[in-house]
Write a protein that holds these residues in place. Structure first.
Motif, PDB file in Angstrom:
ATOM      1  N   ALA A 272     -15.689 -16.301  25.852  1.00  0.00           N
ATOM      2  CA  ALA A 272     -14.269 -16.592  26.032  1.00  0.00           C
ATOM      3  C   ALA A 272     -13.702 -17.307  24.817  1.00  0.00           C
ATOM      4  CB  ALA A 272     -14.066 -17.438  27.284  1.00  0.00           C
ATOM      5  N   ASP A 277      -9.582 -10.729  23.042  1.00  0.00           N
ATOM      6  CA  ASP A 277      -9.200  -9.553  23.826  1.00  0.00           C
ATOM      7  C   ASP A 277      -9.415  -9.861  25.311  1.00  0.00           C
ATOM      8  OD1 ASP A 277      -8.985  -7.107  25.127  1.00  0.00           O
ATOM      9  OD2 ASP A 277      -9.780  -5.978  23.425  1.00  0.00           O
ATOM     10  N   THR A 278      -8.324 -10.024  26.046  1.00  0.00           N
ATOM     11  CA  THR A 278      -8.417 -10.379  27.461  1.00  0.00           C
ATOM     12  C   THR A 278      -9.129  -9.295  28.259  1.00  0.00           C
ATOM     13  OG1 THR A 278      -6.383 -11.667  27.327  1.00  0.00           O
ATOM     14  CG2 THR A 278      -7.103 -11.000  29.517  1.00  0.00           C
ATOM     15  N   ASP A 279      -8.798  -8.039  28.031  1.00  0.00           N
ATOM     16  CA  ASP A 279      -9.418  -6.949  28.802  1.00  0.00           C
ATOM     17  C   ASP A 279     -10.922  -6.883  28.568  1.00  0.00           C
ATOM     18  OD1 ASP A 279      -7.045  -6.109  29.977  1.00  0.00           O
ATOM     19  OD2 ASP A 279      -6.507  -4.882  28.254  1.00  0.00           O
ATOM     20  N   GLU A 302      -4.946  -8.741  38.743  1.00  0.00           N
ATOM     21  CA  GLU A 302      -3.875  -9.638  38.333  1.00  0.00           C
ATOM     22  C   GLU A 302      -2.796  -9.631  39.414  1.00  0.00           C
ATOM     23  OE1 GLU A 302      -0.780 -10.437  34.599  1.00  0.00           O
ATOM     24  OE2 GLU A 302      -2.106  -8.682  34.601  1.00  0.00           O
ATOM     25  N   ARG A 316      -7.446  -5.004  36.734  1.00  0.00           N
ATOM     26  CA  ARG A 316      -7.577  -5.214  35.297  1.00  0.00           C
ATOM     27  C   ARG A 316      -8.981  -4.890  34.787  1.00  0.00           C
ATOM     28  NH1 ARG A 316      -3.939  -8.495  32.664  1.00  0.00           N
ATOM     29  NH2 ARG A 316      -5.186  -7.843  30.851  1.00  0.00           N
ATOM     30  N   LEU A 411     -12.342 -17.764  33.166  1.00  0.00           N
ATOM     31  CA  LEU A 411     -11.350 -16.710  32.934  1.00  0.00           C
ATOM     32  C   LEU A 411      -9.938 -17.288  32.896  1.00  0.00           C
ATOM     33  CD1 LEU A 411     -12.743 -13.861  35.236  1.00  0.00           C
ATOM     34  CD2 LEU A 411     -12.971 -14.090  32.759  1.00  0.00           C
ATOM     35  N   ILE A 415      -7.548 -17.076  29.700  1.00  0.00           N
ATOM     36  CA  ILE A 415      -6.262 -16.374  29.795  1.00  0.00           C
ATOM     37  C   ILE A 415      -5.122 -17.296  29.378  1.00  0.00           C
ATOM     38  CG2 ILE A 415      -4.622 -15.368  31.423  1.00  0.00           C
ATOM     39  CD1 ILE A 415      -7.096 -14.270  32.949  1.00  0.00           C
ATOM     40  N   GLN A 418      -5.246 -17.840  25.632  1.00  0.00           N
ATOM     41  CA  GLN A 418      -4.736 -16.688  24.890  1.00  0.00           C
ATOM     42  C   GLN A 418      -3.221 -16.576  25.016  1.00  0.00           C
ATOM     43  OE1 GLN A 418      -7.080 -13.411  26.344  1.00  0.00           O
ATOM     44  NE2 GLN A 418      -8.974 -14.177  25.420  1.00  0.00           N
ATOM     45  N   ARG A 419      -2.701 -16.941  26.195  1.00  0.00           N
ATOM     46  CA  ARG A 419      -1.240 -16.982  26.346  1.00  0.00           C
ATOM     47  C   ARG A 419      -0.636 -18.005  25.388  1.00  0.00           C
ATOM     48  NH1 ARG A 419      -0.309 -17.291  32.910  1.00  0.00           N
ATOM     49  NH2 ARG A 419      -0.399 -15.046  33.380  1.00  0.00           N
TER      50      ARG A 419
END
Length: 659
Positions: A272, A277-279, A302, A316, A411, A415, A418-419
């Motif tokens: 992480a 790349d989130t996916d 999601e 997702r 996660l 996430i 990354q946001r």
């Protein structure tokens, strides 16, 4: 045998062939009242109260490993006389106890207290044989015991066998041992037994080995087994002592699962941090979850509270099934909705007995029987849910749920990070674009203002030269003020233009020797130094990566300020350098007029002056330029000062250089 007797709380002793006691167990010390120290090296016959000699008892024993004999004899304890039955056995070699007689002939014995026969003062003769004593001991043990002959036929089984494997001991006697061995191992057992009888070769550790046993209901039971063989009346037998190690195996399995889950959490945490790349991260998470929980399926959804189709869960990532990215599942009456509503995990041990849900929404498998769903993200505003499904009805352990919640936390953190990075990058891009526009504006404004200022200054000088005889003193003074103002405005515009070009028009970084830079600066300032009678001293300065032109300007601004603001005394300035971790810290210290603490941050702003133009000349942009130059080089600059005590300007530059 000593271990069995100890477990059954039966008094046991071992003596030399001459009758000297060399070992006893705790039950024997309790029976006699003597300590081990008091009994050791004592003749056993000294404990007899009726004059019986050990020789008379031992004479009934044959030579070698002969059958045991039993007799009744009163034992003199530390406090009284106790009627007992003594079972004696001669062994040609020791090995059942302790001491240095382990491989010498010895006598072993079991002592059992007898109750007197009602109405008689004489102790009744025991009819309890050595074999019955063994049976009584074996019946009292929680471990299973079986005795086999060389054909693997069971000759004895104690009651614990039924508790462990479900077989009635009486029904087992006379049947083959292979009955309690799993079918897949039976031939291996028979072959190994025959090889041992033929060659004496053992293919397993007889002291302790872990083997499965066959339970009557069909399942296998993990056993810890100890084996031994003995000869009686010319026939060879095998005895096996075993216990159910299912609790330990279950603890080992749980520990292994926890280790795997912790390693998975650690790996996912590192992934992480490294992955943007989130996916890819979500897909990796479902793969790890399926492997760590030994499950069939995992999916991450999601939560879309206000999508085009209303509130939905959008797929997702998934492992174990084929489903296109973006597939949506209805929130109504789903496990995901329950997890979102309950703010906690939902555990389904068997869908067939669960009346709230039919089964997973996107996994098209009618055999799915159990599952767990946990939320991803804060309870107040969850990002989504993580689902795990299996095709067997299973009771998930607490550590399984904890593991999934740990994965969900990683996660959610990744996430959100990354946001944040995406928003930060967007902000930085906006700032860079804004700065670029500002630099373009500053350059254009500065360039466009230069010509009008030159025109004003030129025409004023032309008026002064052409009409000098017609101008009075006031007029000439006014013209002088106007020309001086235009020149100062031009200097300020030049400074602003230079300030705007620090980043956009700087030179590429290269190795720069700061000693050489200082030498050039001192040459440029030589007239000022001589005029002020300044003394400049410096320690050795390092070589760094940087823009030599801008670094030269940095040193020139700092030194010229130190000389100019020296006060009434001749300027004394010292330069020093110190490495601190990954940075060089370079200081320029003077003994001048100093700076008030309230003004020490303001001096680095554009066009901020602390003194009037009549006191000190300048545009008020020099230190602002210094800050921009240092920041471009990856460092920072500050000042330490007290009014009247001088000032020390310090800046840092990375050792490796940074742009």
């Amino acid at each position: 045998m000593a271990g069995l007797l100890e477990a059954a709380d039966v008094a046991y002793f071992r003596a030399t062939a001459a009758g000297t006691i060399v070992g006893v167990n705790d039950a024997f010390t309790r029976l006699t009242g003597y300590t081990r120290t008091e009994l050791r090296e004592r003749s056993f016959e000294t404990l007899f109260d009726d004059g019986t000699t050990l020789e008379s008892l031992v004479s009934d024993l044959g030579h070698g490993d002969s059958p045991p004999v039993s007799t009744s004899v009163p034992i003199r304890t530390k406090t009284d006389v106790v009627p007992c039955t003594v079972h004696l056995e001669r062994r040609s070699r020791g090995g059942d106890g302790e001491g240095d007689v382990d491989r010498q002939p010895s006598i072993t014995g079991i002592v059992r207290r007898r109750e007197p026969v009602a109405g008689s003062t004489v102790t009744s003769q025991s009819d309890l044989t050595y074999g019955r004593t063994f049976e009584a001991l074996a019946d009292a043990l929680p471990d299973g015991i079986i005795v086999l002959d060389t054909n693997s036929d069971i000759q004895y089984a104690n009651p614990a066998v039924e508790r462990i494997l479900g077989y009635d001991p009486d029904e087992l006697v006379g049947s083959s041992k292979v009955k309690i061995i799993p079918e897949r191992l039976r031939q291996t057992h028979l072959s190994a037994l025959q090889r041992y009888l033929d060659t004496g070769e053992r293919h397993i550790n007889w002291t302790y080995v872990e083997l499965p046993g066959q339970h009557t209901d069909g399942h296998e039971v993990p056993l810890g087994v100890s084996l031994n063989d003995f000869t009686y009346e010319g026939d060879r037998y095998f005895v096996g002592l075993f216990r159910d190690i299912s609790p330990r195996k279950e603890a080992e399995r749980t520990l292994t699962e926890k280790v795997v889950q912790l390693e998975s959490v650690s790996y996912l945490g590192r992934n992480a941090l490294e992955s943007a790349d989130t996916d890819e991260l979500l897909e990796k998470a479902t793969e790890l979850v399926v492997a760590a929980l030994d499950a069939e399926y995992a999916a991450i959804f999601e939560h879309e509270a206000a999508g085009p189709d209303g509130e939905t869960l959008r797929l997702r990532a998934g492992t174990g099934f084929d489903a296109a990215d973006g597939v949506t599942a209805s929130v109504a009456d789903s496990i995901g909705a329950a997890a979102l509503a309950d703010d906690g995990p939902v555990v389904i041990e068997n869908f067939e007995t669960e009346d709230r849900f039919d089964g997973p929404s996107v996994v098209d498998d009618p055999d799915v029987r159990s599952g767990i769903t946990v939320t991803v993200g804060p309870a107040a505003d969850p990002w989504g849910v993580l689902d795990v499904y299996d095709t067997t009805a299973r009771e998930f352990a607490d550590h399984d749920v904890d593991f999934l919640e740990s994965v969900a936390t990683i996660l959610a953190t990744a996430i959100e990070r990354q946001r944040y990075e995406r928003r930060l990058n967007e902000t930085v891009s906006d700032l860079e674009a804004s700065n670029e526009r500002l630099e373009q504006f500053a350059y254009a404004a500065s360039h466009d203002l230069q010509e009008p200022l030159r025109m004003v200054s030129s025409y004023l000088q032309l008026i002064e030269g052409r009409y000098a005889d017609e101008l009075d003193a006031d007029s000439r003074e006014f013209i002088e003020y106007a020309v001086d103002g235009a020149d100062r405005m031009r200097d300020m515009i030049d400074g602003l233009l230079e300030y705007s070009r620090i980043d956009s028009q700087g030179d590429p970084f290269e190795p720069v020797d700061l000693d050489a830079v200082l030498e050039d600066v001192l040459t440029d300032l030589q007239v000022m130094i001589d005029r002020q009678d300044a003394e400049i001293t410096a320690e050795s300065l390092p070589e760094i990566q940087g823009d030599s032109r801008q670094l030269r300007q940095l040193f020139q601004n700092l030194l010229s300020n130190a000389i100019e603001y020296s006060g009434d005394e001749p300027p004394r300035v010292h330069l020093s350098a110190e490495r601190t971790g990954r940075n060089w810290k370079i200081s320029v210290a003077d003994e001048g007029i100093g700076i008030d603490p309230d003004d020490q941050e303001r001096v680095f702003r554009v066009f901020q002056r602390l003194h009037s133009r009549e006191e000190y000349d300048g545009t008020g942009i020099g230190l602002a330029l210094c800050r921009r130059i240092v920041e471009r080089h990856g460092g920072r600059i500050w000042v330490d000062s007290d009014p009247g005590e001088g000032s020390t300007f310090t800046f840092t530059i990375p050792v490796e250089g940074a742009q």
